[in-house]
Design a protein around this motif. Sequence first.
Motif, PDB file in Angstrom:
ATOM      1  N   ALA A 283      71.484 123.241  -0.984  1.00 61.12           N
ATOM      2  CA  ALA A 283      72.524 122.627  -0.152  1.00 61.12           C
ATOM      3  C   ALA A 283      71.932 121.972   1.086  1.00 61.12           C
ATOM      4  O   ALA A 283      72.481 121.005   1.605  1.00 61.12           O
ATOM      5  CB  ALA A 283      73.555 123.677   0.237  1.00 61.12           C
ATOM      6  N   ARG A 284      70.786 122.476   1.569  1.00 63.75           N
ATOM      7  CA  ARG A 284      70.195 121.909   2.787  1.00 63.75           C
ATOM      8  C   ARG A 284      69.741 120.465   2.591  1.00 63.75           C
ATOM      9  O   ARG A 284      69.511 119.740   3.574  1.00 63.75           O
ATOM     10  CB  ARG A 284      69.012 122.765   3.254  1.00 63.75           C
ATOM     11  N   LEU A 285      69.592 120.030   1.333  1.00 65.95           N
ATOM     12  CA  LEU A 285      69.209 118.647   1.063  1.00 65.95           C
ATOM     13  C   LEU A 285      70.400 117.787   0.673  1.00 65.95           C
ATOM     14  O   LEU A 285      70.230 116.677   0.180  1.00 65.95           O
ATOM     15  CB  LEU A 285      68.144 118.600  -0.042  1.00 65.95           C
ATOM     16  N   GLY A 286      71.601 118.297   0.903  1.00 62.92           N
ATOM     17  CA  GLY A 286      72.786 117.528   0.581  1.00 62.92           C
ATOM     18  C   GLY A 286      73.169 117.664  -0.882  1.00 62.92           C
ATOM     19  O   GLY A 286      72.676 118.527  -1.611  1.00 62.92           O
ATOM     20  N   ALA A 287      74.051 116.775  -1.330  1.00 65.65           N
ATOM     21  CA  ALA A 287      74.495 116.812  -2.721  1.00 65.65           C
ATOM     22  C   ALA A 287      73.379 116.321  -3.640  1.00 65.65           C
ATOM     23  O   ALA A 287      72.619 115.407  -3.283  1.00 65.65           O
ATOM     24  CB  ALA A 287      75.736 115.940  -2.890  1.00 65.65           C
ATOM     25  N   PRO A 288      73.258 116.898  -4.839  1.00 68.47           N
ATOM     26  CA  PRO A 288      72.239 116.416  -5.775  1.00 68.47           C
ATOM     27  C   PRO A 288      72.473 114.939  -6.096  1.00 68.47           C
ATOM     28  O   PRO A 288      73.614 114.513  -6.283  1.00 68.47           O
ATOM     29  CB  PRO A 288      72.448 117.289  -7.015  1.00 68.47           C
ATOM     30  N   PRO A 289      71.430 114.148  -6.147  1.00 71.56           N
ATOM     31  CA  PRO A 289      71.603 112.722  -6.450  1.00 71.56           C
ATOM     32  C   PRO A 289      72.215 112.513  -7.827  1.00 71.56           C
ATOM     33  O   PRO A 289      71.880 113.210  -8.788  1.00 71.56           O
ATOM     34  CB  PRO A 289      70.167 112.180  -6.402  1.00 71.56           C
ATOM     35  N   ARG A 290      73.110 111.547  -7.911  1.00 69.03           N
ATOM     36  CA  ARG A 290      73.693 111.206  -9.211  1.00 69.03           C
ATOM     37  C   ARG A 290      72.677 110.488 -10.088  1.00 69.03           C
ATOM     38  O   ARG A 290      72.694 110.606 -11.303  1.00 69.03           O
ATOM     39  CB  ARG A 290      74.933 110.324  -9.011  1.00 69.03           C
ATOM     40  N   THR A 291      71.796 109.738  -9.432  1.00 68.05           N
ATOM     41  CA  THR A 291      70.803 108.961 -10.165  1.00 68.05           C
ATOM     42  C   THR A 291      69.417 109.285  -9.619  1.00 68.05           C
ATOM     43  O   THR A 291      69.190 109.228  -8.407  1.00 68.05           O
ATOM     44  CB  THR A 291      71.060 107.450 -10.019  1.00 68.05           C
ATOM     45  N   MET A 292      68.513 109.628 -10.513  1.00 64.90           N
ATOM     46  CA  MET A 292      67.121 109.870 -10.144  1.00 64.90           C
ATOM     47  C   MET A 292      66.229 109.242 -11.203  1.00 64.90           C
ATOM     48  O   MET A 292      66.624 109.058 -12.352  1.00 64.90           O
ATOM     49  CB  MET A 292      66.833 111.384 -10.057  1.00 64.90           C
ATOM     50  N   ILE A 293      65.016 108.915 -10.813  1.00 65.72           N
ATOM     51  CA  ILE A 293      64.008 108.518 -11.776  1.00 65.72           C
ATOM     52  C   ILE A 293      62.979 109.642 -11.869  1.00 65.72           C
ATOM     53  O   ILE A 293      62.976 110.566 -11.056  1.00 65.72           O
ATOM     54  CB  ILE A 293      63.370 107.164 -11.416  1.00 65.72           C
ATOM     55  N   THR A 294      62.127 109.584 -12.877  1.00 65.58           N
ATOM     56  CA  THR A 294      61.332 110.748 -13.255  1.00 65.58           C
ATOM     57  C   THR A 294      59.843 110.487 -13.051  1.00 65.58           C
ATOM     58  O   THR A 294      59.300 109.526 -13.590  1.00 65.58           O
ATOM     59  CB  THR A 294      61.596 111.112 -14.728  1.00 65.58           C
ATOM     60  N   GLY A 295      59.213 111.394 -12.297  1.00 66.89           N
ATOM     61  CA  GLY A 295      57.801 111.221 -11.971  1.00 66.89           C
ATOM     62  C   GLY A 295      56.844 111.982 -12.871  1.00 66.89           C
ATOM     63  O   GLY A 295      55.638 111.999 -12.609  1.00 66.89           O
ATOM     64  N   VAL A 296      57.367 112.622 -13.916  1.00 63.03           N
ATOM     65  CA  VAL A 296      56.525 113.424 -14.810  1.00 63.03           C
ATOM     66  C   VAL A 296      56.950 113.177 -16.254  1.00 63.03           C
ATOM     67  O   VAL A 296      58.092 112.795 -16.514  1.00 63.03           O
ATOM     68  CB  VAL A 296      56.634 114.930 -14.483  1.00 63.03           C
ATOM     69  N   PRO A 297      56.054 113.408 -17.219  1.00 63.31           N
ATOM     70  CA  PRO A 297      56.415 113.205 -18.627  1.00 63.31           C
ATOM     71  C   PRO A 297      57.553 114.120 -19.069  1.00 63.31           C
ATOM     72  O   PRO A 297      57.838 115.156 -18.454  1.00 63.31           O
ATOM     73  CB  PRO A 297      55.115 113.532 -19.373  1.00 63.31           C
ATOM     74  N   ALA A 298      58.182 113.752 -20.193  1.00 67.50           N
ATOM     75  CA  ALA A 298      59.379 114.451 -20.664  1.00 67.50           C
ATOM     76  C   ALA A 298      59.127 115.910 -21.007  1.00 67.50           C
ATOM     77  O   ALA A 298      60.044 116.731 -20.967  1.00 67.50           O
ATOM     78  CB  ALA A 298      59.954 113.720 -21.883  1.00 67.50           C
ATOM     79  N   HIS A 299      57.879 116.273 -21.351  1.00 63.80           N
ATOM     80  CA  HIS A 299      57.619 117.657 -21.752  1.00 63.80           C
ATOM     81  C   HIS A 299      57.599 118.628 -20.569  1.00 63.80           C
ATOM     82  O   HIS A 299      57.517 119.841 -20.769  1.00 63.80           O
ATOM     83  CB  HIS A 299      56.302 117.755 -22.528  1.00 63.80           C
ATOM     84  N   VAL A 300      57.703 118.116 -19.342  1.00 65.90           N
ATOM     85  CA  VAL A 300      57.756 118.997 -18.164  1.00 65.90           C
ATOM     86  C   VAL A 300      59.208 119.465 -18.009  1.00 65.90           C
ATOM     87  O   VAL A 300      59.949 119.013 -17.147  1.00 65.90           O
ATOM     88  CB  VAL A 300      57.260 118.264 -16.909  1.00 65.90           C
ATOM     89  N   ASP A 301      59.588 120.398 -18.883  1.00 62.29           N
ATOM     90  CA  ASP A 301      60.999 120.711 -19.058  1.00 62.29           C
ATOM     91  C   ASP A 301      61.423 122.064 -18.492  1.00 62.29           C
ATOM     92  O   ASP A 301      62.604 122.414 -18.528  1.00 62.29           O
ATOM     93  CB  ASP A 301      61.360 120.661 -20.552  1.00 62.29           C
ATOM     94  N   GLY A 302      60.483 122.866 -17.993  1.00 62.94           N
ATOM     95  CA  GLY A 302      60.838 124.139 -17.375  1.00 62.94           C
ATOM     96  C   GLY A 302      61.239 125.246 -18.328  1.00 62.94           C
ATOM     97  O   GLY A 302      61.712 126.306 -17.881  1.00 62.94           O
TER      98      GLY A 302
END
Length: 594
Positions: A283-302
């Motif tokens: 919450a300290r960073l505000g609302a989660p962005p509706r749109t983001m771009i991705t700085g890592v490959p798709a397999h970095v999935d957690g």
Amino acid sequence: MRAPAPSALTRRRALTVAGGALAATALAQATSPAFGASAAADADAIVVGGGLAGLVATAELAAAGRRVLLLDQEPATNLGGQAFWSFGGLFLVDSDEQRLMGIKDSQELAWQDWLGTAGFDRGVDDAKGQDHWAYKWAEAYVDFASGEKRSWLAGLGVQWFPIVGWAERGGGLADGHGNSVPRFHVTWGTGPAVVEPFEKKVRAAAEAGKVTFRFRHRVDGLVTTDGAVTGVRGAVLEPSNAARGKPSSRTVVGDFELRAPVVIVTSGGIGANHDLVRQNWPARLGAPPRTMITGVPAHVDGRMLAITEKAGGRIVNPDRMWHYTEGLRNYDPIWPGHGIRILPGPSSMWFDATGKRFAAPDLPGYDTLHTLGSITASGYDYSWFVTTQKIIAKEFALSGSEQNPDLTEKNIWMLLSRIWQTPEPIEKFKKNGVDFVVATTLSELVRGMNKLTGDGLIDLNALKRQIDARDREMDNPYSKDAQVMGIRNALSYPGDSLSRTAAAHKILDPNAGPLIAVRLNILTRKTLGGLQTDLSGRVLNAAGTPVPGLYAAGEVSGFGGGGVHGYRSLEGTFLGGCLFSGRAAGRAAAAATA
């Protein structure tokens, strides 16, 4: 919380820097399942993840004579993981390169900066606190970066570009966030050159029969026996010839179960899983962005975070993360939503989506997460640089090994060409990237900005008033404008004046043109929290005791302890965190299986 008083390197802390393995050997042996030479074990150790931390841990295990299975859900082309795509920046303290540039640095100053940046506040002195082991890892890592880190890597053949970069300059107070001095050492050869010595070690160990690669093996669960982790199980994915970084098939063709006395999880973070990013967004960073771009490959999935938690591991600080504010949509993407970050110098003017100029510390290269919060507070998911050709020619660099062919390919002549021309990757983005607007006049620039976003938020008169006010501050060698003061400060550092800061000039000076506006997108990147580990890399449970047989390293462990960075990073510390935590876990696991 304990008093953040820097202290000299002590004998205890020196032992910690060495990995903690010797101090923990007896306990590690007592808490590891007694496989020994049992036929039930497929190896002495299993490492889950073939990124940098996994390679380092595997190299340490093999060097100690252990038989290792190295598993990864991706094909062999992805060995090295995210580190391969990185700029290769490493945080070093009081290095040869710093001294060459006239920089006076010390362990004490670096520790002051780390504490002011991390802001540890979650039970540092409580053995069960989320920041208890994170603080200890931070202490050990700063000692490592001030001590043997450079000599260890140099002994493996790693070299650095001689000009030290000044990243994350901070919020304005000596004991607050940011680097007091330049510490960002760019590896000669970028990310691939950081990966190379460890990949060579592991491949040599494979040829010697000590390491077995199991690519296309996706771990879906950790096998436990009487409370101890004794192996892994999962799915075998169909063979894939996907190029490095490209998404690979998830078609299952079989299953597997493998057993070993220890399992080391080095599976990375959550940066490509936007659902998880938003789920953990603070919450300290505000609302989660509706749109983001991705700085890592798709397999970095957690995926492995939840899988390890189910086996008893404790996840701490999941709301701490590190995303960039200067992202560009890649016109030639490798992975889905592929974004590239601008590593900016100090001179571009920064405006929110409505055309309001950001105030300090929301200046290029100063305080990433504060600026991220300011962007989300604006109600929009993007912001603007307004700059000049003169500025981008000298101050813009792009993250990623593939965006820096001169450094990556170790091409000195191409590198020297930056002196008289804008680097080709920058010009390609200016020409082909959807986020650039180029114009000869400010009115033309504003029309282009409003056309690009389609929302008509930028008012010409308001933008011109702010630029004119900044430009008037350039008439004297002193100023009340914090950004102009920062430019003057940067030009006093030889490294910035040589390679990263344009000569001070007015934005509307026609001789500096054309004018350029760059739409900046939020770019996902790093997980700062994760599995809580002690200084040997052993994963802890909710009671604060090690889960027998289970270790973790790299981003999945918050680069050590479940969050060595605290709330924010000093930059150059992600690759280093993989190196340090991978080495510690590998050495400790080797000792535990002696």
